[in-house]
Design a protein around this motif. Structure first.
Motif, PDB file in Angstrom:
ATOM      1  N   LEU A  82       0.835  -1.288   0.091  1.00 49.42           N
ATOM      2  CA  LEU A  82       0.083  -0.037   0.112  1.00 49.42           C
ATOM      3  C   LEU A  82       0.888   1.279  -0.099  1.00 49.42           C
ATOM      4  CD1 LEU A  82      -3.099  -1.127   2.374  1.00 49.42           C
ATOM      5  CD2 LEU A  82      -3.083  -0.723   0.065  1.00 49.42           C
ATOM      6  N   ALA A  83       1.914   1.379   0.912  1.00 46.16           N
ATOM      7  CA  ALA A  83       2.873   2.304   0.811  1.00 46.16           C
ATOM      8  C   ALA A  83       3.516   2.704  -0.659  1.00 46.16           C
ATOM      9  CB  ALA A  83       3.947   2.247   1.730  1.00 46.16           C
ATOM     10  N   ALA A  84       3.885   1.512  -1.332  1.00 47.13           N
ATOM     11  CA  ALA A  84       4.435   1.742  -2.867  1.00 47.13           C
ATOM     12  C   ALA A  84       3.279   2.112  -3.803  1.00 47.13           C
ATOM     13  CB  ALA A  84       4.941   0.270  -2.979  1.00 47.13           C
ATOM     14  N   PHE A  85       2.113   1.732  -3.409  1.00 39.76           N
ATOM     15  CA  PHE A  85       1.204   1.983  -4.404  1.00 39.76           C
ATOM     16  C   PHE A  85       0.786   3.783  -4.130  1.00 39.76           C
ATOM     17  CE2 PHE A  85      -3.681   2.822  -4.891  1.00 39.76           C
ATOM     18  CZ  PHE A  85      -3.581   2.841  -6.352  1.00 39.76           C
ATOM     19  N   ALA A  86       0.621   4.002  -2.954  1.00 38.10           N
ATOM     20  CA  ALA A  86       0.270   5.363  -2.444  1.00 38.10           C
ATOM     21  C   ALA A  86       1.445   6.413  -3.085  1.00 38.10           C
ATOM     22  CB  ALA A  86       0.397   5.640  -1.121  1.00 38.10           C
ATOM     23  N   LYS A  87       2.694   5.836  -3.118  1.00 37.83           N
ATOM     24  CA  LYS A  87       3.709   6.735  -3.623  1.00 37.83           C
ATOM     25  C   LYS A  87       3.510   6.902  -5.292  1.00 37.83           C
ATOM     26  CE  LYS A  87       8.733   7.053  -4.035  1.00 37.83           C
ATOM     27  NZ  LYS A  87      10.017   6.215  -3.694  1.00 37.83           N
ATOM     28  N   ALA A  88       3.410   5.694  -5.707  1.00 31.32           N
ATOM     29  CA  ALA A  88       2.901   5.628  -7.377  1.00 31.32           C
ATOM     30  C   ALA A  88       1.850   6.616  -7.985  1.00 31.32           C
ATOM     31  CB  ALA A  88       2.786   4.363  -7.878  1.00 31.32           C
ATOM     32  N   ALA A  89       0.849   6.448  -6.712  1.00 31.87           N
ATOM     33  CA  ALA A  89      -0.485   7.138  -7.005  1.00 31.87           C
ATOM     34  C   ALA A  89      -0.460   8.557  -6.809  1.00 31.87           C
ATOM     35  CB  ALA A  89      -1.688   6.614  -6.413  1.00 31.87           C
ATOM     36  N   GLY A  90       0.657   9.152  -6.234  1.00 27.33           N
ATOM     37  CA  GLY A  90       0.811  10.600  -5.909  1.00 27.33           C
ATOM     38  C   GLY A  90       0.463  11.124  -4.505  1.00 27.33           C
ATOM     39  N   GLY A  91       0.581   9.867  -3.553  1.00 26.44           N
ATOM     40  CA  GLY A  91       0.230  10.264  -2.040  1.00 26.44           C
ATOM     41  C   GLY A  91      -0.935   9.698  -1.513  1.00 26.44           C
ATOM     42  N   LYS A  92      -1.992   9.286  -2.055  1.00 27.36           N
ATOM     43  CA  LYS A  92      -3.127   9.041  -1.625  1.00 27.36           C
ATOM     44  C   LYS A  92      -3.797   7.589  -2.274  1.00 27.36           C
ATOM     45  CE  LYS A  92      -6.620  11.721  -3.900  1.00 27.36           C
ATOM     46  NZ  LYS A  92      -8.114  12.072  -3.558  1.00 27.36           N
ATOM     47  N   ILE A  93      -4.753   7.079  -1.274  1.00 26.68           N
ATOM     48  CA  ILE A  93      -5.453   5.800  -1.742  1.00 26.68           C
ATOM     49  C   ILE A  93      -6.975   6.339  -1.543  1.00 26.68           C
ATOM     50  CG2 ILE A  93      -5.874   3.734  -1.663  1.00 26.68           C
ATOM     51  CD1 ILE A  93      -3.085   3.376  -0.482  1.00 26.68           C
ATOM     52  N   ASP A  94      -7.717   6.294  -2.658  1.00 22.68           N
ATOM     53  CA  ASP A  94      -9.227   6.534  -2.332  1.00 22.68           C
ATOM     54  C   ASP A  94     -10.090   5.336  -2.123  1.00 22.68           C
ATOM     55  OD1 ASP A  94      -9.580   9.469  -3.185  1.00 22.68           O
ATOM     56  OD2 ASP A  94      -8.015   8.496  -4.647  1.00 22.68           O
ATOM     57  N   ALA A  95      -9.621   4.306  -2.591  1.00 22.49           N
ATOM     58  CA  ALA A  95     -10.549   2.899  -2.654  1.00 22.49           C
ATOM     59  C   ALA A  95      -9.407   1.640  -2.413  1.00 22.49           C
ATOM     60  CB  ALA A  95     -11.512   2.991  -3.509  1.00 22.49           C
ATOM     61  N   VAL A  96      -9.823   0.818  -1.658  1.00 24.94           N
ATOM     62  CA  VAL A  96      -9.193  -0.378  -1.530  1.00 24.94           C
ATOM     63  C   VAL A  96     -10.077  -1.611  -1.620  1.00 24.94           C
ATOM     64  CG1 VAL A  96      -7.930  -2.184  -0.182  1.00 24.94           C
ATOM     65  CG2 VAL A  96      -7.256   0.231   0.203  1.00 24.94           C
ATOM     66  N   PHE A  97      -9.962  -2.527  -2.841  1.00 20.08           N
ATOM     67  CA  PHE A  97     -10.838  -3.416  -3.176  1.00 20.08           C
ATOM     68  C   PHE A  97     -10.098  -4.815  -2.687  1.00 20.08           C
ATOM     69  CE2 PHE A  97     -12.744  -6.016  -7.007  1.00 20.08           C
ATOM     70  CZ  PHE A  97     -13.706  -6.590  -6.309  1.00 20.08           C
ATOM     71  N   ASN A  98     -10.804  -5.402  -1.445  1.00 25.75           N
ATOM     72  CA  ASN A  98     -10.184  -6.460  -0.987  1.00 25.75           C
ATOM     73  C   ASN A  98     -11.011  -7.744  -1.699  1.00 25.75           C
ATOM     74  OD1 ASN A  98      -8.644  -7.120   1.397  1.00 25.75           O
ATOM     75  ND2 ASN A  98     -10.250  -6.054   2.786  1.00 25.75           N
ATOM     76  N   ASN A  99     -10.614  -8.216  -2.919  1.00 20.69           N
ATOM     77  CA  ASN A  99     -11.083  -9.068  -3.755  1.00 20.69           C
ATOM     78  C   ASN A  99     -10.224 -10.539  -3.721  1.00 20.69           C
ATOM     79  OD1 ASN A  99     -12.676  -9.783  -6.358  1.00 20.69           O
ATOM     80  ND2 ASN A  99     -10.416  -9.841  -7.062  1.00 20.69           N
ATOM     81  N   ALA A 100      -9.232 -10.516  -3.334  1.00 22.23           N
ATOM     82  CA  ALA A 100      -8.701 -11.923  -3.693  1.00 22.23           C
ATOM     83  C   ALA A 100      -9.142 -12.976  -2.994  1.00 22.23           C
ATOM     84  CB  ALA A 100      -7.062 -11.870  -3.221  1.00 22.23           C
ATOM     85  N   GLY A 101      -9.190 -14.254  -3.791  1.00 24.24           N
ATOM     86  CA  GLY A 101      -9.769 -15.372  -2.915  1.00 24.24           C
ATOM     87  C   GLY A 101      -9.696 -16.552  -3.713  1.00 24.24           C
ATOM     88  N   TRP A 161      -4.738   4.881   5.408  1.00 22.56           N
ATOM     89  CA  TRP A 161      -4.926   5.504   3.853  1.00 22.56           C
ATOM     90  C   TRP A 161      -6.223   6.067   3.630  1.00 22.56           C
ATOM     91  CZ3 TRP A 161      -0.518   6.599   2.008  1.00 22.56           C
ATOM     92  CH2 TRP A 161       0.823   5.928   2.394  1.00 22.56           C
ATOM     93  N   LEU A 162      -7.345   5.226   3.870  1.00 18.54           N
ATOM     94  CA  LEU A 162      -8.509   5.528   3.645  1.00 18.54           C
ATOM     95  C   LEU A 162      -9.288   6.699   4.559  1.00 18.54           C
ATOM     96  CD1 LEU A 162     -10.104   1.829   2.960  1.00 18.54           C
ATOM     97  CD2 LEU A 162      -9.368   3.831   1.418  1.00 18.54           C
ATOM     98  N   LYS A 163      -8.755   6.593   5.793  1.00 17.17           N
ATOM     99  CA  LYS A 163      -9.019   7.780   6.611  1.00 17.17           C
ATOM    100  C   LYS A 163      -8.436   9.029   6.085  1.00 17.17           C
ATOM    101  CE  LYS A 163      -8.790   9.122  11.550  1.00 17.17           C
ATOM    102  NZ  LYS A 163      -8.311   8.767  12.987  1.00 17.17           N
ATOM    103  N   ALA A 164      -7.024   8.986   5.797  1.00 16.60           N
ATOM    104  CA  ALA A 164      -6.416  10.216   5.309  1.00 16.60           C
ATOM    105  C   ALA A 164      -7.404  10.898   4.045  1.00 16.60           C
ATOM    106  CB  ALA A 164      -5.086   9.941   5.107  1.00 16.60           C
ATOM    107  N   SER A 165      -8.012   9.953   3.193  1.00 13.70           N
ATOM    108  CA  SER A 165      -8.692  10.464   1.887  1.00 13.70           C
ATOM    109  C   SER A 165     -10.079  10.620   2.089  1.00 13.70           C
ATOM    110  CB  SER A 165      -8.421   9.299   0.921  1.00 13.70           C
ATOM    111  OG  SER A 165      -8.719   8.138   0.922  1.00 13.70           O
ATOM    112  N   ALA A 166     -10.752  10.303   3.473  1.00 10.46           N
ATOM    113  CA  ALA A 166     -11.965  10.635   3.633  1.00 10.46           C
ATOM    114  C   ALA A 166     -12.247  11.887   3.663  1.00 10.46           C
ATOM    115  CB  ALA A 166     -12.300   9.794   5.070  1.00 10.46           C
ATOM    116  N   PRO A 167     -13.677  12.420   3.606  1.00 12.22           N
ATOM    117  CA  PRO A 167     -14.794  11.612   3.191  1.00 12.22           C
ATOM    118  C   PRO A 167     -14.868  11.218   1.856  1.00 12.22           C
ATOM    119  CG  PRO A 167     -15.637  13.714   3.390  1.00 12.22           C
ATOM    120  CD  PRO A 167     -14.113  13.841   3.792  1.00 12.22           C
ATOM    121  N   GLY A 168     -15.503  10.106   1.525  1.00 16.77           N
ATOM    122  CA  GLY A 168     -15.647   9.418   0.069  1.00 16.77           C
ATOM    123  C   GLY A 168     -14.675   8.485  -0.058  1.00 16.77           C
TER     124      GLY A 168
END
Length: 268
Positions: free
Chosen positions: A70-89, A125-132
């Motif tokens: 998640l830290a690596a993704f946030a860096k690639a995305a410009g510093g924030k994460i708006d949604a996380v999709f817990n999908n693996a199964g 990450w989601l708290k930092a980009s809340a609300p929404g």
């Protein structure tokens, strides 16, 4: 890039994860593809617009790896994460007494513990980009009513449903939306797997012989988009999921009788 919204998707190397990645990327989101399969992620990325994604090898059972990804993704995305999709199964079918210990533990670890670890790691990450911001979890129609021949899988998906409901309450004051997808049988490569180690019959053949419908994966992607942008807690996909939800609420006795008399366990 920081102006684009960003979504991190586990299981992004195939199936539902790939379809959801395509949907969000097509609508201008930056997509983090996470999977244990590097080749699968590469194939998904090739289907997305140039510069629309980053790839992160991740075993969802590894809590520390979640933080790193998640830290690596946030860096690639410009510093924030708006949604996380817990999908693996993963799927697991067959009579419980025939399931091997290692099969049971693997299903529980990936489908249930992986979702809990993902939620823990995603929270700051989601708290930092809340609300929404949004945590979206893949549950299943098997989390609406227990499926004969899939007791372990059903248990994990009831668990994902419970996690979703619990966090919907816990995180409401933080402005984080929490939702689940509840798909029935979706046309993905998972259907071509055998139900367990003791059978040669793939899940697709079993579903078709039972006369159940298989829903296009694009419908799941559309529902995921609506879930992230809407306010529905549980988002069902496919006729079977809708019928199960209706019957379990309004005709539980009839549903129980039907399940006991007509459903042959997967893998038998």
């Amino acid at each position: 890039m920081s102006e684009r919204k960003a979504i991190f998707i586990t299981g992004g190397g195939s199936g539902i994860g790939r379809a959801v990645a395509q949907k969000f990327a097509a609508n201008g989101w930056f997509v983090g593809l996470a999977d244990i399969s590097a080749s699968g992620m590469k194939e998904t990325a090739a289907l997305l617009p140039a510069g629309a994604s980053s790839q992160h090898k991740l075993d969802v059972r590894d809590r520390a790896a979640w933080d790193q990804a998640l830290a690596a993704f946030a860096k690639a995305a410009g510093g924030k994460i708006d949604a996380v999709f817990n999908n693996a199964g993963i799927p697991l079918g067959g009579a419980l007494v025939d399931n091997k210990v290692e099969e049971i533990e693997r299903c529980l670890d990936i489908n249930l513990k992986g979702v809990l670890f993902g939620a823990q790691a995603a929270y700051p990450w989601l708290k930092a980009s809340a609300p929404g911001s949004c945590l979206l979890n893949t549950a299943s129609a098997a989390g609406i009513y227990g499926t004969p021949g899939a007791s372990v899988y059903s248990a994990t998906k009831f668990g994902v449903r419970a996690i979703t409901e619990s966090l919907d309450g816990e995180w409401a004051e933080d402005g984080i939306k929490v939702a689940s997808l509840m798909p029935a049988f979706i046309d993905t490569p998972l259907l071509d797997h055998t139900a367990n180690q003791g059978t040669n019959e793939d899940i697709r053949g079993r579903v078709q012989s039972a006369g159940l419908e298989i829903t296009a994966v694009t419908e799941v992607a559309e529902t995921a988009w609506a879930a992230v942008h809407g306010n529905q807690l549980h988002n069902r996909v496919g006729k079977t999921a809708h019928r199960l939800a209706f019957a379990s609420r309004w005709m539980p006795g009839r549903l129980r009788k039907q399940v006991r008399s007509t459903l042959r366990p997967l893998g038998q």
